[in-house]
Design a protein around this motif. Structure first.
Motif, PDB file in Angstrom:
ATOM      1  N   PRO A   8       0.814  -1.227   0.000  1.00  0.00           N
ATOM      2  CA  PRO A   8       0.000   0.000   0.000  1.00  0.00           C
ATOM      3  C   PRO A   8       0.840   1.266   0.000  1.00  0.00           C
ATOM      4  O   PRO A   8       2.021   1.252   0.336  1.00  0.00           O
ATOM      5  CB  PRO A   8      -0.802  -0.132   1.299  1.00  0.00           C
ATOM      6  CG  PRO A   8       0.042  -1.006   2.179  1.00  0.00           C
ATOM      7  CD  PRO A   8       0.716  -1.970   1.256  1.00  0.00           C
ATOM      8  N   TRP A   9       0.199   2.353  -0.383  1.00  0.00           N
ATOM      9  CA  TRP A   9       0.846   3.658  -0.320  1.00  0.00           C
ATOM     10  C   TRP A   9       1.194   3.986   1.141  1.00  0.00           C
ATOM     11  O   TRP A   9       0.439   3.628   2.045  1.00  0.00           O
ATOM     12  CB  TRP A   9      -0.085   4.742  -0.859  1.00  0.00           C
ATOM     13  CG  TRP A   9      -0.178   4.801  -2.339  1.00  0.00           C
ATOM     14  CD1 TRP A   9      -1.027   4.099  -3.146  1.00  0.00           C
ATOM     15  CD2 TRP A   9       0.605   5.630  -3.206  1.00  0.00           C
ATOM     16  NE1 TRP A   9      -0.822   4.423  -4.452  1.00  0.00           N
ATOM     17  CE2 TRP A   9       0.168   5.365  -4.522  1.00  0.00           C
ATOM     18  CE3 TRP A   9       1.625   6.560  -3.010  1.00  0.00           C
ATOM     19  CZ2 TRP A   9       0.728   6.000  -5.632  1.00  0.00           C
ATOM     20  CZ3 TRP A   9       2.183   7.199  -4.111  1.00  0.00           C
ATOM     21  CH2 TRP A   9       1.730   6.911  -5.399  1.00  0.00           C
ATOM     22  N   PRO A  10       2.294   4.677   1.389  1.00  0.00           N
ATOM     23  CA  PRO A  10       2.614   5.066   2.764  1.00  0.00           C
ATOM     24  C   PRO A  10       1.600   6.077   3.297  1.00  0.00           C
ATOM     25  O   PRO A  10       1.019   6.851   2.523  1.00  0.00           O
ATOM     26  CB  PRO A  10       4.008   5.684   2.635  1.00  0.00           C
ATOM     27  CG  PRO A  10       4.121   6.120   1.213  1.00  0.00           C
ATOM     28  CD  PRO A  10       3.311   5.132   0.427  1.00  0.00           C
ATOM     29  N   SER A  11       1.387   6.077   4.576  1.00  0.00           N
ATOM     30  CA  SER A  11       0.399   6.979   5.183  1.00  0.00           C
ATOM     31  C   SER A  11       0.774   8.446   5.012  1.00  0.00           C
ATOM     32  O   SER A  11      -0.084   9.331   5.112  1.00  0.00           O
ATOM     33  CB  SER A  11       0.258   6.657   6.677  1.00  0.00           C
ATOM     34  OG  SER A  11       1.512   6.763   7.325  1.00  0.00           O
ATOM     35  N   SER A  12       2.043   8.704   4.739  1.00  0.00           N
ATOM     36  CA  SER A  12       2.493  10.084   4.552  1.00  0.00           C
ATOM     37  C   SER A  12       1.958  10.711   3.265  1.00  0.00           C
ATOM     38  O   SER A  12       1.926  11.937   3.140  1.00  0.00           O
ATOM     39  CB  SER A  12       4.026  10.144   4.547  1.00  0.00           C
ATOM     40  OG  SER A  12       4.550   9.325   3.503  1.00  0.00           O
ATOM     41  N   VAL A  13       1.544   9.861   2.312  1.00  0.00           N
ATOM     42  CA  VAL A  13       0.979  10.377   1.058  1.00  0.00           C
ATOM     43  C   VAL A  13      -0.531  10.473   1.237  1.00  0.00           C
ATOM     44  O   VAL A  13      -1.249   9.475   1.182  1.00  0.00           O
ATOM     45  CB  VAL A  13       1.324   9.462  -0.136  1.00  0.00           C
ATOM     46  CG1 VAL A  13       0.714  10.015  -1.425  1.00  0.00           C
ATOM     47  CG2 VAL A  13       2.831   9.334  -0.283  1.00  0.00           C
ATOM     48  N   THR A  14      -1.003  11.667   1.481  1.00  0.00           N
ATOM     49  CA  THR A  14      -2.424  11.879   1.764  1.00  0.00           C
ATOM     50  C   THR A  14      -3.215  12.351   0.551  1.00  0.00           C
ATOM     51  O   THR A  14      -4.446  12.273   0.542  1.00  0.00           O
ATOM     52  CB  THR A  14      -2.578  12.907   2.899  1.00  0.00           C
ATOM     53  OG1 THR A  14      -1.925  14.139   2.510  1.00  0.00           O
ATOM     54  CG2 THR A  14      -1.934  12.394   4.182  1.00  0.00           C
ATOM     55  N   GLU A  15      -2.540  12.842  -0.482  1.00  0.00           N
ATOM     56  CA  GLU A  15      -3.227  13.362  -1.658  1.00  0.00           C
ATOM     57  C   GLU A  15      -3.852  12.235  -2.474  1.00  0.00           C
ATOM     58  O   GLU A  15      -3.316  11.126  -2.540  1.00  0.00           O
ATOM     59  CB  GLU A  15      -2.245  14.132  -2.562  1.00  0.00           C
ATOM     60  CG  GLU A  15      -1.569  15.312  -1.896  1.00  0.00           C
ATOM     61  CD  GLU A  15      -0.276  14.936  -1.196  1.00  0.00           C
ATOM     62  OE1 GLU A  15      -0.088  13.739  -0.898  1.00  0.00           O
ATOM     63  OE2 GLU A  15       0.549  15.833  -0.955  1.00  0.00           O
ATOM     64  N   ASP A  16      -4.995  12.508  -3.105  1.00  0.00           N
ATOM     65  CA  ASP A  16      -5.619  11.527  -4.001  1.00  0.00           C
ATOM     66  C   ASP A  16      -4.820  11.377  -5.291  1.00  0.00           C
ATOM     67  O   ASP A  16      -4.824  10.313  -5.913  1.00  0.00           O
ATOM     68  CB  ASP A  16      -7.054  11.953  -4.344  1.00  0.00           C
ATOM     69  CG  ASP A  16      -8.008  11.698  -3.193  1.00  0.00           C
ATOM     70  OD1 ASP A  16      -7.690  10.827  -2.347  1.00  0.00           O
ATOM     71  OD2 ASP A  16      -9.048  12.375  -3.117  1.00  0.00           O
ATOM     72  N   PHE A  17      -4.124  12.454  -5.684  1.00  0.00           N
ATOM     73  CA  PHE A  17      -3.338  12.437  -6.913  1.00  0.00           C
ATOM     74  C   PHE A  17      -1.897  12.862  -6.572  1.00  0.00           C
ATOM     75  O   PHE A  17      -1.548  14.034  -6.674  1.00  0.00           O
ATOM     76  CB  PHE A  17      -3.949  13.363  -7.962  1.00  0.00           C
ATOM     77  CG  PHE A  17      -5.360  13.006  -8.335  1.00  0.00           C
ATOM     78  CD1 PHE A  17      -5.605  12.059  -9.314  1.00  0.00           C
ATOM     79  CD2 PHE A  17      -6.435  13.590  -7.678  1.00  0.00           C
ATOM     80  CE1 PHE A  17      -6.896  11.704  -9.655  1.00  0.00           C
ATOM     81  CE2 PHE A  17      -7.742  13.239  -8.003  1.00  0.00           C
ATOM     82  CZ  PHE A  17      -7.969  12.291  -8.988  1.00  0.00           C
TER      83      PHE A  17
END
Length: 525
Positions: A64-73
């Protein structure tokens, strides 16, 4: 027993996934990558580039994406870091030969064209590997010391992509091409290769014409305005046809995925290999199919004020998504059009003159200092040129009036011990490449066999017919965007998996499908 060696060409998304799954199956993968890093097209892009697919759809099923990446894009840097983290997490880097350009692949000598044409089964025996231990010879150039080496591998996976390396440059009449122009002409690939400061300085204060209307063209035009070119030096976007480029994925506040990425949406479309009842249902539901398109189109027209700028496409949104042509429009793009710092100009053809560009049907030149051709890439040529054999080149290219003739979008019925991953497009190349590599892994393991050559060729004809029906002039893109569930169903059935991945009939019909639905095999009983 000695492990079978799998040669993988390219360390982009598809190549990394192929390496990871080949390792999990007990094979010995070696990845040849011409550049010095993993990541493919994400290694270097424009400064403003962001992911176009919503993040939940663009992710590895087991990472999964890391939690630090919050943007949808996420931004280009975030996507690149994510891909690098995947390679590091699964310890893939030690299997990659960087700065290694594949200059040609050739199947073992001693196989005549006549023998190839006489085969009724793939590889002559219906198996992924040949009884006579035939191998592929992969010729590579070490770009650091210019040396040539030849590797022998048991199977080749081509993950060369279609949006890099060989730019698509329009053809011009004699003496009316870039040589007639006193300014500078480059391809968007060259612009992307610059560092951000150099790119901004390159366009600053210049009259720039960008050719194209897909994502690269839109991003470059916005970067020109950001470089303070403004009203005094507006950027002209020269395009052939309008497109349903989206402002977001929420038409009238309703998630687009519920209109096009669930099983119900695919009931509205005629599918390759469908039976009588599904055919009848798609015909009966055609008004709803039309209504979905109009619903989305009305939202795009309103948000972008397309009618005001003469930018309403003549084709439907369904054709756009069926061609994998959807691009997200940079924020405030049409505000720049309204203020005059971006000028939209339509033309079916153009040529160069000393002062700039001469648009078809006009006598006054469009004055410009710099032309950036955001005209795409010749992915088909890149794929064809990697083969030494003219016979295999002809096979892989197919007919210009047909889609690339690949069974399950991976296997050419008449090219042995080889698969292509990542050429055919979808809603998310991560999602699709992962499913394809898993299918390929099961095939190499002997979990199932592909049909006869004739049956595979008939199947490719069915898919070609579908793509022409819904993509029209863009059928050569080999897009499965509007049928990704139906396509994955075929892969699941081949592998012995249950294609139904949801709990309950309602969820199965109406809930969108994504990468996490295929985390486990979920085999049939």
């Amino acid at each position: 027993m000695e492990k079978k060696q799998i040669g993988i060409v390219g360390a982009g998304i598809s190549g990394l996934i192929a390496c990871k799954y080949m390792l999990s199956k007990g094979y010995d993968p070696i990845v040849f990558e011409a550049r010095s890093s993993v990541g493919g097209v994400w290694i270097k892009t424009f400064e403003t580039t962001k992911l176009q697919t919503p993040k939940p759809l663009y992710q590895f099923s087991d990472f999964p994406w890391p939690s630090s990446v919050t943007e949808d894009f996420p931004t280009q840097h975030q996507v690149f870091d994510y891909i690098q983290s995947y390679a590091q997490h699964f310890d893939l880097l030690k299997h990659i030969r960087f700065n290694t350009k594949v200059v040609g692949i050739e199947y073992d000598q001693g196989l005549s064209d006549e023998e190839l044409r006489s085969w009724s089964s793939w590889n002559g025996n219906g198996q992924p590997f040949h009884d006579d231990q035939r191998k592929w010879e992969v010729s590579i150039e070490d770009t650091l010391n210019n040396s040539i080496e030849v590797y022998k591998v048991d199977f080749v996976i081509l993950c060369v992509g279609r949006f890099s390396d060989i730019p698509n440059i329009p053809e011009f009449p004699p003496k009316k091409g870039p040589e007639a122009f006193h300014g500078k002409v480059i391809h968007s690939m060259d612009y992307a290769a610059m560092d951000y400061e150099s790119a901004a300085n390159f366009v600053k204060g210049k009259l720039v014409t960008v050719v194209g209307l897909q994502k690269s063209a839109l991003d470059i035009a916005m970067e020109c305005t950001a470089a303070n070119n403004g009203l005094r030096n507006p950027c002209t976007v020269l395009y052939k046809s309008e497109h349903w480029n989206v402002p977001d994925y929420l038409p009238w506040g309703f998630p687009l995925a519920f209109l096009y990425l669930n099983r119900f949406s695919e009931l509205l479309v005629h599918k390759p290999g469908e039976g009588f009842l599904l055919n009848l249902l798609a015909t009966m539901l055609s008004p709803l199919r039309w209504g979905f398109s109009k619903f989305v189109e009305s939202d795009i027209k309103k948000k972008h004020r397309l009618a005001k700028y003469g930018m309403v496409p003549k084709h439907s949104f369904l054709e756009e998504i069926s061609s994998c042509l959807i691009a997200t429009v940079p924020e405030k793009f049409y505000d720049k059009v309204e203020e005059g710092s971006i000028i939209l100009k339509k033309s079916q053809s153009f040529c160069f003159c000393e002062e700039g560009i001469l648009v078809d049907g006009e006598t006054t030149p469009l004055k410009t200092d710099l032309v950036i051709l955001a005209t795409g890439f010749r992915g088909g040529k890149k794929l064809k040129d990697i083969f030494v054999s003219q016979t295999f080149q002809d096979y892989i290219a197919g007919s210009p009036s047909e889609t690339l003739p690949l069974y399950r979008e991976m296997i050419h019925p008449r090219i042995p011990q080889l698969a292509v991953i990542g050429f055919s497009e979808s809603i998310s190349n991560v999602f699709t490449s992962e499913m394809r590599v898993r299918w390929l892994g099961e095939l190499l393991d002997g979990a199932f066999k592909v049909p006869s050559i004739k049956e595979m060729e008939n199947d490719t004809v069915e898919w070609d017919r579908y793509m022409k029906s819904y993509s029209n002039g863009y059928y050569r893109r080999s897009c499965i965007g509007a049928l990704h569930i139906w396509y994955n169903d075929q892969l699941c059935k081949d592998m012995g998996w249950n294609p139904k991945r949801k709990n309950g009939i309602f969820n199965e019909l109406f809930e969108p499908y994504g990468p996490l639905d295929y985390v486990t095999p979920s085999t049939t009983n």
